[in-house]
Design a protein around this motif. Structure first.
Motif, mmCIF file in Angstrom:
data_model
loop_
_atom_site.group_PDB
_atom_site.id
_atom_site.type_symbol
_atom_site.label_atom_id
_atom_site.label_comp_id
_atom_site.label_asym_id
_atom_site.label_seq_id
_atom_site.Cartn_x
_atom_site.Cartn_y
_atom_site.Cartn_z
ATOM 1 N N ALA A 176 0.850 -1.195 0.000
ATOM 2 C CA ALA A 176 0.000 0.000 0.000
ATOM 3 C C ALA A 176 0.881 1.239 0.000
ATOM 4 C CB ALA A 176 -0.925 -0.010 1.209
ATOM 5 N N VAL A 196 0.098 9.284 1.007
ATOM 6 C CA VAL A 196 0.333 8.054 1.767
ATOM 7 C C VAL A 196 0.105 8.236 3.271
ATOM 8 C CG1 VAL A 196 2.847 8.416 1.908
ATOM 9 C CG2 VAL A 196 1.904 6.102 2.066
ATOM 10 N N ASP A 197 0.459 9.391 3.809
ATOM 11 C CA ASP A 197 0.247 9.597 5.248
ATOM 12 C C ASP A 197 -1.244 9.704 5.558
ATOM 13 O OD1 ASP A 197 0.558 12.015 3.736
ATOM 14 O OD2 ASP A 197 0.464 13.148 5.601
ATOM 15 N N LEU A 199 -3.634 8.146 3.836
ATOM 16 C CA LEU A 199 -4.118 6.767 3.781
ATOM 17 C C LEU A 199 -3.778 6.028 5.077
ATOM 18 C CD1 LEU A 199 -5.344 4.378 2.207
ATOM 19 C CD2 LEU A 199 -3.095 3.978 1.197
ATOM 20 N N SER A 200 -2.576 6.264 5.596
ATOM 21 C CA SER A 200 -2.178 5.563 6.819
ATOM 22 C C SER A 200 -3.057 5.959 7.993
ATOM 23 C CB SER A 200 -0.696 5.811 7.119
ATOM 24 O OG SER A 200 -0.490 7.081 7.687
ATOM 25 N N VAL A 201 -3.390 7.239 8.085
ATOM 26 C CA VAL A 201 -4.259 7.691 9.185
ATOM 27 C C VAL A 201 -5.667 7.109 9.019
ATOM 28 C CG1 VAL A 201 -5.299 9.698 10.311
ATOM 29 C CG2 VAL A 201 -2.920 9.779 9.617
ATOM 30 N N LEU A 203 -6.468 4.200 7.783
ATOM 31 C CA LEU A 203 -6.477 2.801 8.229
ATOM 32 C C LEU A 203 -6.494 2.729 9.754
ATOM 33 C CD1 LEU A 203 -3.909 1.331 5.676
ATOM 34 C CD2 LEU A 203 -6.392 1.121 5.605
ATOM 35 N N SER A 204 -5.820 3.674 10.398
ATOM 36 C CA SER A 204 -5.837 3.708 11.863
ATOM 37 C C SER A 204 -7.219 4.102 12.371
ATOM 38 C CB SER A 204 -4.836 4.735 12.396
ATOM 39 O OG SER A 204 -3.525 4.291 12.242
ATOM 40 N N LEU A 205 -7.735 5.206 11.835
ATOM 41 C CA LEU A 205 -9.023 5.709 12.330
ATOM 42 C C LEU A 205 -10.141 4.697 12.100
ATOM 43 C CD1 LEU A 205 -8.800 9.447 11.243
ATOM 44 C CD2 LEU A 205 -8.817 8.575 13.581
ATOM 45 N N ASN A 207 -9.688 1.585 12.367
ATOM 46 C CA ASN A 207 -9.358 0.424 13.196
ATOM 47 C C ASN A 207 -9.281 -0.865 12.375
ATOM 48 O OD1 ASN A 207 -8.765 -0.901 15.586
ATOM 49 N ND2 ASN A 207 -10.906 -1.218 16.142
ATOM 50 N N THR A 209 -8.074 -4.177 11.108
ATOM 51 C CA THR A 209 -7.215 -5.240 11.629
ATOM 52 C C THR A 209 -7.801 -6.590 11.214
ATOM 53 O OG1 THR A 209 -6.174 -6.127 13.636
ATOM 54 C CG2 THR A 209 -8.437 -5.345 13.849
ATOM 55 N N ALA A 227 -5.498 -1.385 0.307
ATOM 56 C CA ALA A 227 -4.806 -1.087 1.562
ATOM 57 C C ALA A 227 -5.505 -1.770 2.742
ATOM 58 C CB ALA A 227 -4.742 0.420 1.786
ATOM 59 N N GLU A 230 -4.856 -5.550 2.599
ATOM 60 C CA GLU A 230 -3.492 -5.836 3.040
ATOM 61 C C GLU A 230 -3.432 -5.999 4.560
ATOM 62 O OE1 GLU A 230 0.074 -3.749 1.106
ATOM 63 O OE2 GLU A 230 -0.071 -2.749 3.032
ATOM 64 N N ARG A 231 -4.243 -5.193 5.274
ATOM 65 C CA ARG A 231 -4.241 -5.268 6.743
ATOM 66 C C ARG A 231 -5.121 -6.404 7.269
ATOM 67 N NH1 ARG A 231 -2.634 -0.171 9.228
ATOM 68 N NH2 ARG A 231 -0.965 0.526 7.859
ATOM 69 N N PRO A 385 -15.978 2.702 14.506
ATOM 70 C CA PRO A 385 -15.457 3.959 13.969
ATOM 71 C C PRO A 385 -15.657 4.090 12.464
ATOM 72 C CG PRO A 385 -13.653 2.415 14.278
ATOM 73 C CD PRO A 385 -14.914 1.699 14.686
#
Lengths: 457, 306
Positions: A176, A196-197, A199-201, A203-205, A207, A209, A227, A230-231, A385
């Protein structure tokens, strides 16, 4: 290391570090000047400058290895370059020089006479089989001004010539991270200017997994879907939803080297299918099903990757300042692997209706986000979320306001990621002169239950 | 916290049970982690809340105190946890955490090494990314801090994904058993350059390392050390700017009356009920005071020499 043993095979299949026949790779040419995606097969080729090289030598090599164009008896080919592990003496020497640099550009006159080698001389050297590295050395030896340059600009000169006469190809794993970066660099519009940053946030927001059921509206050609998948690592589901009958294309998903296990977890379902069934009317689900069956043909067409293209090039539409380079497609090979992005089976839809999705991601640059959010947030489990991406602030601000008024969510946060890269060199550390000033905006929150009344004691 | 056991994951039917960890939400900037017990009570400015009232409710429910005050009960996530955990050290926040996880290319099944553990804010997100079958090995030289982190991972249900070791990574390096085993390494140490040689031994070829340092001098020195075994060395700074949104009632200039005081005008208008017919504007602006710097993130990839 007990964690590794039990499910080693699963882990290996998802995180392979050596390329294989048929694997998707990202080729970084000349340190990011060109980035392209390719599928490694015996017949696939890439064009670098005027040379067309087979990608065959890349099969079975570790990701991260570098190649250089060499000219042999059978024409140009890609040869592996093994870097030295121990300290690069040249670089170190140069660094110490730079610290006490006293040279400057007072003696440099820009009159185009510094180089004594002509184009014909170089062509001649090439015909005689002189390597690219040797040509670079010859250019330096014949440059009248090279010695007068500062060590830093000497290095710049060397790199510039090396890129032209001895281009390097770096073999990268399509993740990703690398896919998003590659697109953002050359074709940001195709992924809705998603950095990319950001997109990373997201995936965190959201949650994301293993074992989660993630609902997405991905109108960014599959970058979000990929993305998320992938997780998930071959567990849970990512369900791409849409209004009407045609799912959104998810071409980018093909660039990831997803296992069949992971592909099975990438599904789509229309909003009509996901909406709660009104109690008492069992007919409705059949109707929806009929409608979907009728349109299946159309869906398949819309979804199926243009199978004739085995090599996915980002440069199809790119006609720019780079040396012309085109991807020569290998003969199409019917893929036996499971296709990502199938229609969600009824039992999956039933389970989502019973349990709700565990999170939601919306990336729909051209649609009214509130219109989507008000339909989809209720499909989330309570306390789940959600995150909404947009390249403009205004639509998210309005959506946030509406979510507040409707009391659908709490913890609402409207934010903008910011990313700055630095050049770190001895005595020459500073932020990059150019930076991306907008990576888009994010609205996030948590779904709450509807009941709002104090319970009678 | 994570659906490690898929039968226990969040759903419309999942009810709060005794022993659950819930995040009690008062406001976006005021939350608290609470373990639900049969006789437990939570007391705050809104009154007294009995845990027994919570049991059987869905996560995401609004619950009321004896005085009629209310809070929301949320299922914990790594993001919420980062906001409520007890700070034993300076911690990493969502922007840095997210970027680290993505740039380290952490996917399910990965083996990740971290030092120091600190308060375990990043560790929680690393665990989420390697689940269900990867593992995070995290090291801190502070015995008591390591023990507290271990308790936290027990509390958040991440013990099966995280192992906390007590070790001075700067002084001793990572344990030999990890040679060539790690997919990614994360360093948050005062002198990361001392740990880099060891990191290069435990990483797999092409594996990614990240070093977090607040000061540029640390970055400078780390980058010098990285050069011998690493490639693709890049340093970043990431932030997340928050916006506040409000509905504004901006009057047209033509309808206004020069220096006449605004509040008078407002009162008149609301009196005759004209206000509601005026179109309202949703306005957004960046929050006034914000985090301006956390640290520099330096990433590097182990050279491929095979």
């Amino acid at each position: 290391m007990s964690a590794q043993n039990s499910e080693e095979s699963l882990s290996r299949s998802q995180n392979r570090r050596i390329t294989w026949d048929g694997c998707s790779v990202l080729l970084d040419i000349n340190d990011g000047d060109r980035v392209l995606f390719a599928r490694l097969t015996a017949g696939s080729k890439i064009k670098i400058g005027n040379n067309s090289c087979s990608l065959q030598p890349l099969i079975g090599c570790p990701f991260g290895s570098s190649f250089q164009v060499e000219v042999g008896g059978d024409g140009p080919f890609l040869a592996r370059v093994i870097p030295s592990t121990e300290g690069n003496n040249l670089v170190e020497k140069m660094d110490s020089q730079i610290m006490e640099e006293s040279r400057d550009n007072r003696a440099i006159v820009d009159n185009n006479t510094a180089q004594t080698l002509t184009g014909e001389d170089i062509d001649d050297m090439r015909r005689k089989g002189v390597t690219g590295d040797e040509i670079v050395e010859a250019l330096i030896a014949n440059s009248a001004t090279f010695e007068k340059k500062t060590a830093f600009s000497q290095e710049k000169y060397r790199i510039k010539k090396q890129k032209k006469y001895a281009p390097r190809v770096l073999l990268r794993r399509p993740f990703a991270r690398s896919i998003c970066e590659a697109y953002f660099k050359k074709h940001a519009e195709k992924i809705g200017f998603l950095r990319v940053d950001t997109l990373s946030v997201m995936l965190s927001l959201a949650n994301v997994t293993a074992h989660s059921d993630v609902l997405v509206v991905d109108m960014l050609d599959g970058i979000v879907t990929g993305a998320v998948a992938e997780r998930l690592g071959g567990t849970g589901y990512v369900c791409n939803t849409y209004c009407g009958i045609t799912p959104y294309p998810i071409n980018i998903v093909r660039m990831f080297n997803f296992s069949d296990q992971t592909c099975k977890r990438i599904l789509h379902a229309s909003l009509a299918e996901l909406r709660p069934t009104p109690s008492g009317t069992s007919a409705s689900i059949d109707e929806v099903e009929d409608a979907c069956n009728a349109n299946r043909q159309q869906n398949t067409e819309a979804l199926s990757p243009s199978s004739a293209i085995d090599l996915v090039s980002m440069e199809e539409s790119y006609s720019g300042n780079m040396e012309t380079a085109t991807i020569v497609a290998a003969s199409p090979k019917s893929s036996k692997s499971i296709k990502a992005g199938e229609k969600a089976p009824l039992e999956a839809i039933k389970s989502w209706k019973e349990n709700g999705f565990s999170s939601l991601i919306i990336a729909a640059p051209d649609l009214d986000v509130w219109g989507i959010a008000k339909e989809l947030v209720p499909l989330l489990s309570y306390s789940a979320p959600f995150v909404i991406y947009h390249q403009y602030l205004q639509p998210l601000a309005s959506c946030m306001h509406n979510l507040q008024i409707e009391k659908m969510a709490i913890g609402l946060q409207l934010s903008e990621p910011w990313l700055r890269e630095y050049q770190v060199l001895p005595s020459r550390t500073h932020p990059h002169m150019q930076m991306s000033s907008s990576g888009g905006y994010l609205l996030s929150g948590t779904r709450i239950t509807g009941s709002d009344q104090p319970q009678p004691n | 916290m994570l659906p490690v056991d898929p039968t226990n994951k969040l759903s419309f039917n999942r009810r709060i049970m005794e022993g659950d960890l819930v995040v009690v939400y008062e406001r976006y900037d005021s939350m608290k982690p609470v373990k639900v017990t049969e006789n437990g009570v939570l007391q705050n400015r809104f009154g007294v809340f009995k845990h027994s009232d919570w049991i059987g409710k869905a996560f995401g429910s609004k619950v009321f105190s004896n005085k009629g005050g209310f809070v929301y009960l949320l299922a914990p996530t790594p993001e919420l946890w980062t906001l409520v955990l007890s700070h034993r050290t300076q911690i990493l926040y969502i922007a840095d955490i997210s970027f680290v996880v993505m740039y380290l290319e952490i996917v399910p099944g990965c083996v990740v090494l971290e030092s120091g553990t600190g308060s375990g804010s990043l560790t929680t997100s690393l665990a989420r990314a390697v689940a269900p079958n990867g593992h995070v090995f995290t090291f801190d030289f502070h015995e008591q801090r390591a023990a507290s982190a271990r308790e936290d991972f027990e509390r958040t249900g991440l013990s099966s994904l995280v192992t906390v070791g007590v070790r001075d990574i700067q002084g001793e390096g990572f344990p030999d058993e990890f040679l060539g085993q790690a997919d990614s390494v994360f360093l948050d140490l005062p002198q990361p350059w001392l740990a880099i040689p060891s990191a290069s031994k435990v990483l797999q070829q092409d594996g990614v390392l990240c070093s977090f340092s607040p000061c540029i001098e640390q970055v400078q020195r780390s980058c010098e050390t990285l050069k011998s075994h690493f490639t693709d060395i890049r340093t970043f700074e990431v932030l997340l700017h928050a916006y506040e949104v409000r509905e504004g009632n901006l009057e047209s200039w033509q309808d206004s009356d020069g220096g006449l005081h605004k509040s008078n005008k407002k009162r008149q208008r609301s009196g005759n009920g004209l206000e509601s017919s005026k179109p309202k504007t949703i306005m957004a602006r960046r929050n006034g005071e914000t985090r301006g710097h956390t640290g520099y993130l330096t990433f590097a990839r182990l050279k491929c020499t095979m």
